[in-house]
Design a protein around this motif. Structure first.
Motif, PDB file in Angstrom:
ATOM      1  N   GLY A  29      31.307  36.451  35.553  1.00  0.00           N
ATOM      2  CA  GLY A  29      32.188  37.573  35.740  1.00  0.00           C
ATOM      3  C   GLY A  29      33.418  37.342  35.644  1.00  0.00           C
ATOM      4  N   ASN A  89      36.622  40.556  50.307  1.00  0.00           N
ATOM      5  CA  ASN A  89      36.001  40.554  49.418  1.00  0.00           C
ATOM      6  C   ASN A  89      35.340  39.722  48.760  1.00  0.00           C
ATOM      7  OD1 ASN A  89      36.184  40.874  46.304  1.00  0.00           O
ATOM      8  ND2 ASN A  89      37.461  42.469  46.619  1.00  0.00           N
ATOM      9  N   ARG A 126      23.963  39.493  43.475  1.00  0.00           N
ATOM     10  CA  ARG A 126      24.314  38.179  42.450  1.00  0.00           C
ATOM     11  C   ARG A 126      22.086  37.548  41.987  1.00  0.00           C
ATOM     12  NH1 ARG A 126      29.267  38.017  40.886  1.00  0.00           N
ATOM     13  NH2 ARG A 126      30.882  37.106  43.078  1.00  0.00           N
ATOM     14  N   PRO A 171      38.181  41.505  37.228  1.00  0.00           N
ATOM     15  CA  PRO A 171      37.097  42.405  37.030  1.00  0.00           C
ATOM     16  C   PRO A 171      37.361  44.121  37.083  1.00  0.00           C
ATOM     17  CG  PRO A 171      36.028  41.692  39.006  1.00  0.00           C
ATOM     18  CD  PRO A 171      37.192  39.933  38.631  1.00  0.00           C
ATOM     19  N   GLU A 173      33.340  31.975  35.678  1.00  0.00           N
ATOM     20  CA  GLU A 173      32.624  32.422  34.264  1.00  0.00           C
ATOM     21  C   GLU A 173      32.071  33.315  33.598  1.00  0.00           C
ATOM     22  OE1 GLU A 173      35.786  33.959  32.952  1.00  0.00           O
ATOM     23  OE2 GLU A 173      37.261  32.795  34.608  1.00  0.00           O
ATOM     24  N   LEU A 224      31.278  45.401  44.221  1.00  0.00           N
ATOM     25  CA  LEU A 224      32.409  44.896  43.904  1.00  0.00           C
ATOM     26  C   LEU A 224      31.597  43.337  42.384  1.00  0.00           C
ATOM     27  CD1 LEU A 224      34.573  44.419  46.405  1.00  0.00           C
ATOM     28  CD2 LEU A 224      35.094  45.481  44.195  1.00  0.00           C
ATOM     29  N   ALA A 225      30.390  42.987  43.118  1.00  0.00           N
ATOM     30  CA  ALA A 225      29.500  41.963  42.846  1.00  0.00           C
ATOM     31  C   ALA A 225      28.580  42.508  41.625  1.00  0.00           C
ATOM     32  CB  ALA A 225      28.513  41.680  43.878  1.00  0.00           C
ATOM     33  N   ASN A 278      35.978  31.556  40.975  1.00  0.00           N
ATOM     34  CA  ASN A 278      35.154  32.504  39.939  1.00  0.00           C
ATOM     35  C   ASN A 278      35.250  31.420  38.944  1.00  0.00           C
ATOM     36  OD1 ASN A 278      34.658  34.967  39.028  1.00  0.00           O
ATOM     37  ND2 ASN A 278      36.008  34.075  36.727  1.00  0.00           N
ATOM     38  N   LEU A 333      34.899  38.726  45.599  1.00  0.00           N
ATOM     39  CA  LEU A 333      35.562  37.807  44.890  1.00  0.00           C
ATOM     40  C   LEU A 333      36.346  36.992  45.296  1.00  0.00           C
ATOM     41  CD1 LEU A 333      35.305  40.620  41.599  1.00  0.00           C
ATOM     42  CD2 LEU A 333      33.205  38.997  42.781  1.00  0.00           C
ATOM     43  N   ARG A 335      37.418  36.649  36.189  1.00  0.00           N
ATOM     44  CA  ARG A 335      38.478  36.159  36.878  1.00  0.00           C
ATOM     45  C   ARG A 335      39.132  37.394  37.279  1.00  0.00           C
ATOM     46  NH1 ARG A 335      39.070  33.458  41.610  1.00  0.00           N
ATOM     47  NH2 ARG A 335      38.715  34.912  42.157  1.00  0.00           N
ATOM     48  N   HIS A 345      31.759  42.971  38.827  1.00  0.00           N
ATOM     49  CA  HIS A 345      31.989  41.097  38.355  1.00  0.00           C
ATOM     50  C   HIS A 345      30.758  40.892  37.527  1.00  0.00           C
ATOM     51  CE1 HIS A 345      32.249  36.977  39.055  1.00  0.00           C
ATOM     52  NE2 HIS A 345      32.961  37.339  38.388  1.00  0.00           N
TER      53      HIS A 345
END
Length: 279
Positions: free
Chosen positions: A154, A143, A102, A158, A151, A222-223, A149, A145, A156, A226
């Motif tokens: 990223g 996970n 991030r 992905p 926005e 995943l991040a 979330n 995510l 909701r 996203h």
């Protein structure tokens, strides 16, 4: 990483500290896994910041992970490098594991290159070989995510039809041929760890389509997906995980194997960074 503050604010505070320390806007973020920290020596360093000085940043507790963020240039391209990572098995949440990605995005990076040490499930793969990750299977049981979330970070939901950038995969394959660097392609399966798997588990992982197994990479991917980062991942096979020929794992041997393969991977990553197409 504090749970009291919204994720967006945590990221902003970490980025602000790094800006104050002189970290500029990178094009590429690079995460160096077990035994792969020597790649940082190929970078023209401008700023080095220990993780412990970055607000909300998780601190690595695992051997082979230096725990420093480095900003500089590789092949003339601005890069931010994480020398070492944290893992889910260290007791961090998935959100904490993904937090450095991030921050990389918050600094302005558009690409992410991840490296990881793995066990080889495919009987054709050997320790010391480089594997270009083409897809993954998440069996980590969590996970990053999950939860509310933001926005601005990223969507909701992905899309994961292209977890590893196809354009970058093609470029990497071409450059590996140019550099005469042997390279496999395969599917990575992520598990929580920290224990190694049983023979029955290795057999299962191979049967569901995995070529290599590890305890990292997926939360970071995943991040990154996203957040819209084009992602590329490499794995170095440090031990064979063949269920009918298992041997006890020696962490020092794993580190040596990773270090022996590192010069080839470093050269390949440098070429990839140099040849990344402009937007």
């Amino acid at each position: 990483m504090s749970k009291a503050l919204p994720l967006r604010r945590q990221i902003d505070e970490a980025v602000a500290l790094l800006r104050d320390r002189g970290v500029g806007i990178p094009r590429v973020g690079i995460i160096l896994g077990t035994g792969l920290g020597v790649l940082a020596e190929r970078i023209e360093p401008e700023v080095v910041v220990p993780y412990c000085e970055i607000p909300h940043f998780p601190i690595s507790t695992v051997e082979g992970h230096a725990g420093e963020l480095l900003f500089g240039h590789l092949a003339g391209v601005a890069v931010v490098v994480l020398k070492g990572r944290v893992h889910f098995y260290e007791g961090y949440s998935m959100q904490q594991v993904a937090f450095p990605v991030r921050v990389i995005r918050g600094l302005g990076a558009r690409e992410l290159i991840i490296s990881s040490a793995v066990g080889g499930l495919n009987p054709l793969f050997r320790p010391g070989e480089i594997v270009l990750v083409t897809d993954h299977i998440n069996l980590m049981g969590d996970n990053p995510l999950i939860g509310s979330n933001d926005e601005t970070l990223g969507p909701r939901f992905p899309d994961m039809s292209e977890p590893y950038c196809r354009e970058h995969l093609k470029l990497t394959e071409r450059l590996a041929v140019d550099e005469k660097i042997p390279m496999r392609k395969g599917v990575f399966v992520g598990v929580a760890g920290p224990n190694l798997e049983t023979a029955a588990e290795y057999r299962f992982l191979r049967q569901i389509g995995a070529d290599v197994v590890g305890m990292s990479l997926i939360p970071e991917n995943l991040a990154a997906v996203h957040g819209g980062l084009r992602t590329l991942a490499f794995a170095i096979i440090t031990d064979s995980c063949l269920p009918d020929a298992l041997e006890p794992v020696d962490i020092q041997k794993i580190l040596r194997t990773a270090a022996e393969a590192e010069p080839k991977l470093s050269r390949l990553v440098e070429r990839v960074v140099e040849e990344l197409p402009e937007e």
